[in-house]
Every structure is written in C-alpha cells, then in structure tokens.
Write a protein that holds these residues in place. Sequence first.
Motif, mmCIF file in Angstrom:
data_model
loop_
_atom_site.group_PDB
_atom_site.id
_atom_site.type_symbol
_atom_site.label_atom_id
_atom_site.label_comp_id
_atom_site.label_asym_id
_atom_site.label_seq_id
_atom_site.Cartn_x
_atom_site.Cartn_y
_atom_site.Cartn_z
ATOM 1 N N UNK A 1 -4.509 -0.148 -10.335
ATOM 2 C CA UNK A 1 -4.958 0.017 -8.952
ATOM 3 C C UNK A 1 -4.196 -0.893 -7.998
ATOM 4 N N UNK A 2 -3.431 -1.855 -8.523
ATOM 5 C CA UNK A 2 -2.657 -2.749 -7.673
ATOM 6 C C UNK A 2 -1.237 -2.253 -7.444
ATOM 7 N N UNK A 3 -0.870 -1.154 -8.087
ATOM 8 C CA UNK A 3 0.470 -0.597 -7.906
ATOM 9 C C UNK A 3 0.490 0.304 -6.672
ATOM 10 N N UNK A 4 1.679 0.593 -6.128
ATOM 11 C CA UNK A 4 1.755 1.635 -5.095
ATOM 12 C C UNK A 4 1.119 2.922 -5.615
ATOM 13 N N UNK A 5 0.334 3.572 -4.788
ATOM 14 C CA UNK A 5 -0.449 4.733 -5.219
ATOM 15 C C UNK A 5 0.142 6.018 -4.653
ATOM 16 N N UNK A 6 0.411 6.974 -5.526
ATOM 17 C CA UNK A 6 0.975 8.252 -5.093
ATOM 18 C C UNK A 6 -0.085 9.060 -4.354
ATOM 19 N N UNK A 7 0.199 9.447 -3.117
ATOM 20 C CA UNK A 7 -0.761 10.211 -2.312
ATOM 21 C C UNK A 7 -0.231 11.592 -1.927
ATOM 22 N N UNK A 8 1.073 11.822 -2.136
ATOM 23 C CA UNK A 8 1.654 13.114 -1.759
ATOM 24 C C UNK A 8 2.862 13.379 -2.632
ATOM 25 N N UNK B 1 -2.935 12.517 9.847
ATOM 26 C CA UNK B 1 -3.812 11.371 10.014
ATOM 27 C C UNK B 1 -4.573 11.003 8.744
ATOM 28 N N UNK B 2 -4.487 11.839 7.714
ATOM 29 C CA UNK B 2 -5.198 11.559 6.466
ATOM 30 C C UNK B 2 -4.629 10.357 5.726
ATOM 31 N N UNK B 3 -3.385 9.986 6.031
ATOM 32 C CA UNK B 3 -2.744 8.838 5.396
ATOM 33 C C UNK B 3 -1.998 8.027 6.452
ATOM 34 N N UNK B 4 -1.681 6.770 6.162
ATOM 35 C CA UNK B 4 -0.890 5.980 7.116
ATOM 36 C C UNK B 4 0.446 6.652 7.409
ATOM 37 N N UNK C 1 3.973 7.179 -1.243
ATOM 38 C CA UNK C 1 3.089 6.188 -1.844
ATOM 39 C C UNK C 1 2.410 5.349 -0.762
ATOM 40 N N UNK C 2 1.132 5.088 -0.984
ATOM 41 C CA UNK C 2 0.438 4.095 -0.183
ATOM 42 C C UNK C 2 0.724 2.740 -0.806
ATOM 43 N N UNK C 3 1.268 1.824 -0.004
ATOM 44 C CA UNK C 3 1.648 0.522 -0.545
ATOM 45 C C UNK C 3 0.404 -0.317 -0.866
ATOM 46 N N UNK C 4 0.494 -1.160 -1.900
ATOM 47 C CA UNK C 4 -0.631 -2.053 -2.221
ATOM 48 C C UNK C 4 -0.697 -3.205 -1.230
ATOM 49 N N UNK D 1 5.466 4.665 1.917
ATOM 50 C CA UNK D 1 6.738 4.527 1.204
ATOM 51 C C UNK D 1 7.101 5.875 0.584
ATOM 52 N N UNK D 2 8.337 6.308 0.736
ATOM 53 C CA UNK D 2 8.766 7.585 0.178
ATOM 54 C C UNK D 2 9.889 7.383 -0.829
ATOM 55 N N UNK D 3 9.917 8.254 -1.838
ATOM 56 C CA UNK D 3 10.953 8.265 -2.871
ATOM 57 C C UNK D 3 11.432 9.695 -3.043
#
Length: 304
Positions: free
Chosen positions: A284-291, A121-124, A270-273, A128-130
């Motif tokens: 800060x407008x790019x997809x952000x790596x969260x994991x 639940x900490x992230x959506x 990635x959290x999508x922008x 997006x995964x790569x």
Amino acid sequence: MIRAAGAVLWRDGSVAVVHRPRYDDWSLPKGKVDAGETVPAAAVREVLEETGFHAVLGRYLCQVSYRAFGRPKVVEYFSAQAASGAFVPSEEVDELRWVPFAEAGSVVTRDEDRAVLEAFLAEPADLATVLLVRHAKAGKRDSWEGDDDLRPLSSAGWRQADGLRSMLPLWGPARVHSAPRVRCVETVQGVAEGLGAGVLLEPRLSEEGYWPDREAGLVRLLEIADGAGTPVVCSQGGVIPDVVSTLADLGGLSLSGTPCKKGSTWLLAFRRPEPGWSTSDSHTSWPSLVSAHYFPTALPTPTP
C-alpha cells in the motif's frame, strides 16, 4: 463512424473550455481524427488548433459516443497539461476560459463533456504516467541462427518503431528504459535519440530477469514510475501482461484483459505515495495503479 479525439486541458487547478460560435456552446477541445493520424496525435493537434496551447498528454480518460450528422461518433479523451502557447480567437473558437476544476462542469454545455470532466476529476491531475511498450516485430526465433538476445527488428518492426517514435513523444517522455535484448532497445532507440539521451538497460524487466524474482521486477517498475518525468519502458511479451495484471490487482483496478501485441503500448497512470515510502514498506506504500489503457499499435488506422 466518425472518430474524434480531445482532451481536458489543465494548468494551475483550472480547465480550458472553449466557445464555438457555430453551435453557441461551451465545450472541451476536440475534433475529428485525420487520415493517417493516430488518436493521441489528433487530441494534441485539436487542442493546439482550438486553444493555441501545446499539450502534454497524461492518462486516458474515457470514450464518449453519440450521433452527429446522422452518423455514430466516438470521441476519445485524455488528460493533458498545458505547455507553451496563447489563445487566438478564430471562426471555429472565439473565446477560451480557464475555469477552476470544481466549476468546469457547470460551464460546459453538453452532458457528454460533464461526464468527461467527472472522469478527469476522479483522480489527481498530476498522476505519474509510464509508457510500457512491447518490443516491435523481430522475425521468427526459429529463423535466427545467432544468440536470441541479439535478434534485431525486422523491416515490419522498424515501421512499428517509427510509429512509436512519432506517438510516444506526445506524453513528453523524460527518459527511456529497456530490457537488454537488442530488439527491445531498437524499438525505443528512436525515442531516446529524440531526447538526446541513451537507453537505460533494465535486466529485471527482461523475461529471464523477471521470473526468478517477480517482486523485484515489479518494484523496479514502480521505482521507475516514481522517478521524475514520464518514462518509456520497453519489455517483452512474457513480462508485460503479468506486470499490468498484478499492478491492477494491487491497485484494485478492474481490467477486461491484458493484451500485448508486438509494438503495442500500455499507458499506465499511478497515484504517487506519500513522501518517505520505501521498497521495504507494504504494497500500500507503493505507487498505486489507477488507470491502464492499451494502444494495440502506434501506427495510424484507416479513417473513413
């Protein structure tokens, strides 16, 4: 040590929890890793056996450790989206409930499962995964007399490529990208063949294409990440550690290191922008790596 794998299986804002009559508890689907099986494959198999649903893996969530039957047990968990399937009661699992995200923690019995749900639940759920892969073994450069761009995989490299062909489809990849070198393309060719597609060449993600303009290489990877579906991207040892560490720094993600063995894979989420971002915007407008989770090999490891 008992090695096990499981997943938070989700769909439409709900999580699957299962009732195990043997323990009279409500649990997330999980089970032991079989001999000759990778951890991701075990997670998908256990989800299918306990819930009846085929799962498409997402980001890596966490590792949970405790003692079971007098032995240490380690369970690795993934986020997983439910695809086709239907629940059928069995002796092992006699009931399944789809519980809203916010309520799942109050339904499961064990604190360990609540910790896994907190990580989920900490992230959506729909990040997006790569799958960022280093090419497999291709012998020694000094032993190859031809153009180094044309150096092919060795027999050990083809075994690694076969492992990737088995493991990477568990994330339901939609397309395959690769640096143009032969050994990179051959590493992921089998995954592309499984999709009935070709390998898309990415010159900016080769060593000679990346370093003259690092930012352009990073932007290219982010463009790939922001596309439809999960991409597989194969690159080289001189590129991947810098890409992962730089994106981690930009996303505020702390990593203990960026290993990069041949035939290994980084699972990046990635959290999508917000809609409307462009490469001319600030970072800060790019997809952000969260994991970011590292698989040193796609080959099964020995299981006790």
